[in-house]
Design a protein around this motif. Structure first.
Motif, mmCIF file in Angstrom:
data_model
loop_
_atom_site.group_PDB
_atom_site.id
_atom_site.type_symbol
_atom_site.label_atom_id
_atom_site.label_comp_id
_atom_site.label_asym_id
_atom_site.label_seq_id
_atom_site.Cartn_x
_atom_site.Cartn_y
_atom_site.Cartn_z
ATOM 1 N N PRO A 181 0.811 -1.225 0.000
ATOM 2 C CA PRO A 181 0.000 0.000 0.000
ATOM 3 C C PRO A 181 0.840 1.269 0.000
ATOM 4 O O PRO A 181 0.850 2.022 0.967
ATOM 5 C CB PRO A 181 -0.826 -0.134 1.282
ATOM 6 N N ILE A 182 1.566 1.497 -1.081
ATOM 7 C CA ILE A 182 2.290 2.752 -1.234
ATOM 8 C C ILE A 182 1.769 3.412 -2.506
ATOM 9 O O ILE A 182 1.703 2.769 -3.556
ATOM 10 C CB ILE A 182 3.804 2.518 -1.353
ATOM 11 N N GLY A 183 1.450 4.659 -2.437
ATOM 12 C CA GLY A 183 0.923 5.383 -3.597
ATOM 13 C C GLY A 183 -0.345 4.713 -4.090
ATOM 14 O O GLY A 183 -1.303 4.526 -3.330
ATOM 15 N N ASN A 184 -0.330 4.327 -5.351
ATOM 16 C CA ASN A 184 -1.497 3.653 -5.907
ATOM 17 C C ASN A 184 -1.532 2.175 -5.561
ATOM 18 O O ASN A 184 -2.393 1.445 -6.020
ATOM 19 C CB ASN A 184 -1.516 3.803 -7.439
ATOM 20 N N GLY A 185 -0.521 1.733 -4.809
ATOM 21 C CA GLY A 185 -0.438 0.316 -4.467
ATOM 22 C C GLY A 185 0.449 -0.399 -5.465
ATOM 23 O O GLY A 185 0.234 -0.326 -6.668
ATOM 24 N N ILE A 186 1.529 -1.028 -4.944
ATOM 25 C CA ILE A 186 2.430 -1.750 -5.825
ATOM 26 C C ILE A 186 2.054 -3.219 -5.772
ATOM 27 O O ILE A 186 2.163 -3.856 -4.714
ATOM 28 C CB ILE A 186 3.894 -1.564 -5.377
ATOM 29 N N PRO A 187 1.586 -3.770 -6.901
ATOM 30 C CA PRO A 187 1.194 -5.180 -6.876
ATOM 31 C C PRO A 187 2.410 -6.100 -6.822
ATOM 32 O O PRO A 187 3.387 -5.894 -7.533
ATOM 33 C CB PRO A 187 0.428 -5.348 -8.196
ATOM 34 N N VAL A 188 2.364 -7.066 -5.952
ATOM 35 C CA VAL A 188 3.432 -8.061 -5.856
ATOM 36 C C VAL A 188 2.882 -9.381 -6.388
ATOM 37 O O VAL A 188 1.980 -9.968 -5.814
ATOM 38 C CB VAL A 188 3.910 -8.235 -4.402
ATOM 39 N N ALA A 189 3.424 -9.805 -7.534
ATOM 40 C CA ALA A 189 2.885 -10.986 -8.199
ATOM 41 C C ALA A 189 3.327 -12.254 -7.499
ATOM 42 O O ALA A 189 4.300 -12.268 -6.739
ATOM 43 C CB ALA A 189 3.329 -11.004 -9.656
#
Lengths: 162, 231
Positions: B21-29
């Motif tokens: 949950p940083i900025g727009n959310g960094i997806p971790v695949a």
């Protein structure tokens, strides 16, 4: 469905860089250091062995030289001793010969002297016998020097013929 | 059949495990998480294997490790030449990562190299390695001249290769691993027991190893081609 995901690409890049740095330090670094150290050690040992071999070679040559020298010396000494012994032997033999010759000469001289003495004695005896016989014949004492000499001369003449 | 199709489409895409949950959310695949597991395995194994290395009287484990590293060194030296020392750890890292990532499918999880983003990342690394080396060791002009070799006529093809090579590396790896994975999934769907185990030997073990070898071998070859001095 087939889409490139920016975050995954980035994460993978970071992952790989981290893995690379880690492995370079702890896997490749360590193992390569060990390999290098071992190679160095082997090189060193080879050099040392080479050096030692050279030294041993030198020592061997030295020893062989010394041995040859010693053998030469020994031979020389034996030859020397033999020569000296020979000389001594010869001188002893010579001396002995000389001594024996001297003894022989002395003996011969003595024998000759004794013989001469004996002959003289016999001659004297014979002379006196002859004188006595002549005295008896001539009823006259024959003791003058002249008479004696005459008889001696006569006897000598006879002796030479005998 | 419909369910199977759905499953396949699902497998083609790479599901997102969680989002930071940083900025727009960094997806971790999923594949990134699998990569982390791969990293942990490799790092752990490294620390265990290298914690007590000895110069004298090495144990069997150390000898095997040394043999592997020496093999890698020789391989890189043969293909890259004088600058092998800088590249051997990189090539080794790629090889170990790919091998572990490809083989992790044995444990029933999705291998990270099944995700096209991961292989794209690998292709980027390959791209920078190949052309970075070409320009670093030949200079700017020398590096550019390499594109006109062996003859100027091949210039367009060589320039095309700049993109084709990494793309081919990326797609080959991705396609093979994904293909193997799909075949295995199909097999598991049709015959759930025995047969997948047998085929797993080929699709997971053999194919994974071969793909690692191909990727590493080609990358090394391309790097060597870019910087090797002409004899």
């Amino acid at each position: 469905m087939l889409e490139f995901q920016g975050s995954t690409i980035l994460f993978t890049l970071i992952n790989l860089v981290v893995l690379y740095l880690f492995l370079r330090k702890f896997l490749f670094g360590r193992v390569n250091a060990i390999l290098e150290q071992r190679a160095q050690k082997i090189q060193q040992e080879l050099e040392t062995a080479q050096q030692e071999r050279t030294e041993a070679q030198e020592l061997k040559v030295n020893y062989e030289q010394q041995l040859a020298q010693a053998r030469d010396e020994a031979e020389r000494m034996v030859a020397d001793a033999r020569l000296r012994g020979q000389r001594l032997y010869e001188s002893k033999v010579q001396e002995a010969q000389k001594v024996s010759q001297r003894i022989q000469k002395e003996a011969e001289g003595q024998i000759a002297q004794q013989r001469a003495e004996m002959l003289q004695g016999v001659r004297n005896e014979v002379t006196s016998l002859a004188l006595m016989a002549a005295e008896k014949v001539a009823c006259h004492t024959m003791d003058t020097q002249q008479e004696k000499a005459m008889i001696d001369a006569f006897l000598l003449e006879v002796g030479e013929h005998a | 059949m419909e369910a199977f199709q759905e499953m396949l489409t699902e497998e083609l895409g790479n599901e997102i495990m969680f989002t930071i949950p940083i900025g727009n959310g960094i997806p971790v695949a999923n594949s990134v998480v699998m990569s982390w597991i791969v990293l942990l395995i490799l790092m752990g194994a490294t620390l265990i294997l290298t914690h007590n290395l000895k110069v004298e009287n090495p144990k069997k484990g150390q000898l095997a490790l040394e043999g592997t590293i020496e093999f890698l060194n020789h391989f890189v030296q043969e293909n890259i030449g004088t600058h092998w020392k800088e590249f051997a750890p990189i090539i080794g890292t790629l090889a170990l990562y790919l091998l572990t990532a490809n083989l992790i499918g044995i444990f029933g999880v999705a291998p990270p190299t099944k995700d096209i983003s991961v292989t794209a990342s690998l292709a980027l690394i390959g791209f920078f390695l190949i052309y970075g080396a070409q320009f670093r060791y030949n200079g700017l002009l020398g590096g550019l001249k390499k594109f006109a070799e062996p003859m100027p006529l091949l210039l367009p093809i060589n320039l095309m290769e700049v993109f084709v090579r990494p793309l081919a590396l990326c797609m080959r790896l991705f396609g093979n691993i994904l293909g193997a994975f799909i075949v295995m999934e199909m097999l598991k769907f049709v015959v759930p027991v025995v047969l997948p185990g047998i085929f797993s030997i080929y699709f997971d073990l053999f194919d994974g190893t071969i793909q690692m070898v191909v990727f590493v071998f080609l990358t090394t070859l391309f790097i060597g081609e870019g910087i090797k001095e002409e004899e």
